[in-house]
Design an enzyme around this catalytic site. Structure first.
Site, mmCIF file in Angstrom:
data_model
loop_
_atom_site.group_PDB
_atom_site.id
_atom_site.type_symbol
_atom_site.label_atom_id
_atom_site.label_comp_id
_atom_site.label_asym_id
_atom_site.label_seq_id
_atom_site.Cartn_x
_atom_site.Cartn_y
_atom_site.Cartn_z
ATOM 1 C CG ASP A 192 55.322 60.336 79.571
ATOM 2 O OD1 ASP A 192 54.717 60.878 78.634
ATOM 3 O OD2 ASP A 192 54.913 60.356 80.747
ATOM 4 N NE ARG A 243 53.102 67.174 79.890
ATOM 5 C CZ ARG A 243 53.022 65.876 80.239
ATOM 6 N NH1 ARG A 243 54.095 65.260 80.717
ATOM 7 N NH2 ARG A 243 51.890 65.211 80.113
#
Length: 667
Positions: A192, A243
């Site tokens: 993830d 991110r």
């Protein structure tokens, strides 16, 4: 007898060391104008004052992780080395503090499983090869004071799940924690995110890491509360999509000197981005470098973002700047490298480093005594551990047992006299060995920038056993650099475990003082470039003996004193260079001592060798070679090493042994 004290340590002798120049990378890198945005002048750290590689490796957290009590991890706890999942999981989850060294690759089963890391832990890779494969380090709510350094965490990617929606397999995940330092790691190809800092975590620093080959790199937030304080510096985000980081509802997010390059280009117009100040985050970006990045920095309308001094190359999309954010220097000092230097600095220094895996134990900051730090080193220690000792006087004995090799004792003062380990036990209370202030039985121990002393006052006591050792060694491959040994009788004993065992000791740029037999034992010992002071005991004819070697007859090399100075406050013709020690009458202990290329004072007798306990000095192996000074005049009672043998009796030959040990080659 009248005793004239001399415990004062003179200034260190000329070291003759070549100081390695610290080359600032910035000097070799020009400040490019292409894409420059509001170039900020470099603001050097107020302590170091320059841009260099010298202090890229410190075991102390910086940035927000250094505030509110700081982040020390497992400091003060035992040091352990783990090579398997069970051991890693056991120590990481323990209640007590641990410094956990990960040696080699640890494959986690089942695939994607968590290793829970509890409070007061340091998890650090040994060298640059410590790895956690197929697993996650997980910090549960309430966890505090954790350091994770120098690791590679990789390969829990679920094939076909690029967006990480099927499994939550992060490299590191933390929820509602405080005081965490993530430093010099490599994160790649996980299930993830690579690093998820979640739900009101506070006082976090993320520094010198590599985030590579993945969709989601570093996410911060998952909360409506605006609490998180985070420093993100000198990280390399390459081959990632989003991110980098995403910072949601951070009270303060300070990003500086990060390098974003080679962003994944999958045509996504929104979710391919660099830094994102989200929610009510206050973000400051300084002197970062963006190359091949879409939306290099952006901010929500409710957030604030201040950018200074970054360089942009091959970028497109959003470059948002609004609001005042905050002043990072209102919270902490930091070194700000110029943006042009960032690619070279970050590619060189980010990720796991061989130098970092060496553990440093700080006395008294983390361990109250030197012995406590030594006790924290694991038995069978297989990699370097540094015991760093702050300036001060430590009145206690220290013993390094044979089971704890590869220790460096290092004084952190400016001079060896700043850090003193001292006790005052004579042989009358525990024997000669029991009198020693410091005993080293382990192999591969080094001491540097320290003073070892036994300050028992033999003039004030009449005891049957006034020997008082400052240091005794029995280990092999022992090094003393820039050290001092203070005492009177039997100051320094370099020995071995038994008569026929050969231990080697190398002493350089040091100072040794005493009166009777104050350098003695059977270890092969080289004293080089040092000062030896023979103390006066008030006699006009016999103030003592510098050496008392007990070399095994099968060992050609005993003591070598070379390129040194012997000084004395004793009257002329009142000191011996040595005598042969036969412990317990052992006939196979036949002293070997060579003094070469060394200055001798007038205090040295013209007949400098003498008998001991019925054994004649003439049966020992005593010699001089090219000594000089007022005490060096050659007489019939002073054996001289023939020129033809000089090439045999060298520092290299004394120390090399079967393993080719060459500690002198490091200078």
């Amino acid at each position: 007898m009248t005793h004239l004290h001399s415990k004062r340590l003179p200034g260190p002798p000329p070291r003759g060391r070549t100081l390695a120049a610290v080359v600032g990378l910035v000097a070799a890198l020009t400040l490019g104008a292409i894409g420059q945005a509001k170039a900020a002048a470099p603001a050097p750290d107020r302590a170091s004052g320059n841009v260099s590689s010298a202090d890229r490796w410190t075991d102390r957290a910086h940035g927000f992780a250094s505030l509110a009590g700081g982040t020390t991890g497992g400091a003060g706890g035992k040091v352990v080395t783990v090579t398997d999942q069970a051991s890693l999981a056991r120590y990481a989850a323990a209640e007590e503090p641990y410094i956990i060294r990960v040696s080699g690759a640890i494959a986690v089963e089942p695939f994607g499983s968590d290793i829970v890391v509890a409070s007061d832990k340091t998890v650090i890779g040994v060298g640059d090869s410590g790895e956690i494969v197929h697993g996650e380090l997980h910090l549960n709510p309430g966890t505090h004071n954790v350091i994770i350094r120098n690791l590679t965490i990789r390969d829990s990617y679920v094939e076909g799940d690029w967006d990480g929606k099927t499994q939550d397999f992060d490299a590191i995940q933390m929820d509602t924690v405080d005081h965490v330092w993530i430093d010099h790691n490599r994160f790649t190809h996980m299930g993830d995110g690579l690093l998820d800092i979640r739900k009101d975590s506070q006082y976090i620093t993320v520094s010198y890491n590599r985030f590579t080959d993945h969709n989601k790199a570093l996410g911060i937030g998952w909360t409506t509360n605006v609490l998180t304080q985070i420093t993100i510096d000198h990280n390399w985000f390459t081959g990632t999509k989003q991110r980098n980081p995403s910072a949601d509802n951070c009270a303060y997010a300070h990003l500086y000197n990060n390098y974003l390059s080679a962003q994944v280009d999958d045509g996504d117009p929104v979710w391919t981005y660099g830094n994102w100040s989200r929610g009510h985050t206050k973000m400051v970006i300084e002197n970062s470098y963006y190359d091949g990045v879409q939306h290099p920095y952006q901010a929500d309308a409710t957030a604030e973002l201040v950018q200074r001094g970054s360089i942009l190359r091959n970028t497109a999309g959003r470059h948002d700047e609004w609001g005042a954010a905050f002043g990072p220097r209102d919270f902490y000092d930091y070194r700000l490298d110029p943006a042009s230097a960032v690619p070279a600095l970050v590619t060189r220094f980010s990720g796991p480093q061989k130098r970092i895996g060496a553990v440093e134990l700080n006395v008294p900051a983390d361990y109250p005594t030197v012995q406590a730090a030594v006790d924290a080193v694991p038995d069978g220690n297989d990699s370097a551990v540094t015991v760093s000792i702050a300036p001060g006087t430590y009145r206690a004995k220290v013993f390094i047992p044979a089971a704890k090799p590869r220790i460096l004792l290092r004084g952190t003062g400016q001079d060896r006299s700043d850090t003193v380990i001292v006790h005052d036990t004579p042989a009358a209370y525990g024997g000669s060995t029991g009198s020693a202030t410091v005993r080293i039985a382990a192999n591969d121990v080094t001491a540097r920038n320290l003073t070892f002393s036994n300050d028992f006052d033999e003039a004030a006591h009449e005891l049957n056993g006034e020997q008082a050792l400052a240091m005794k060694t029995t280990g092999d491959r022992i090094v003393f650099e820039d050290t001092a040994f203070l005492g009177n009788q039997d100051t320094l004993m370099t020995d071995s475990p038994n008569l026929t065992a050969i231990s080697r000791v190398y002493i350089r740029d040091s100072y040794i003082e005493g009166d009777v037999d104050f350098i003695y034992g059977r270890a092969t010992t080289v004293v080089e470039r040092s000062v030896i002071k023979a103390l006066s005991r008030g006699s006009a004819t016999n103030n003592g003996y510098i050496t008392a070697a007990s070399t095994w007859k099968g060992n050609p090399y005993g003591f070598l004193i070379t390129r040194s100075r012997i000084v004395s406050d004793a009257p002329a013709e009142s000191f011996h260079l040595g005598r042969p020690w036969h412990p317990g009458g052992e006939v196979d202990a036949v002293a070997q001592v060579l003094i070469r290329d060394t200055e001798l004072p007038a205090a040295v007798k013209s007949s400098p060798w003498t008998d001991m306990s019925g054994f004649s000095w003439k049966d020992a192996r005593f010699a001089e070679y090219r000594t000089y000074g007022p005490g060096s005049a050659v007489t019939a009672y002073r054996p001289q090493l023939p020129d033809a043998d000089a090439a045999t009796y060298t520092v290299a030959n004394y120390l090399s042994g079967a393993d080719g040990w060459a500690p002198y080659a490091h200078h």
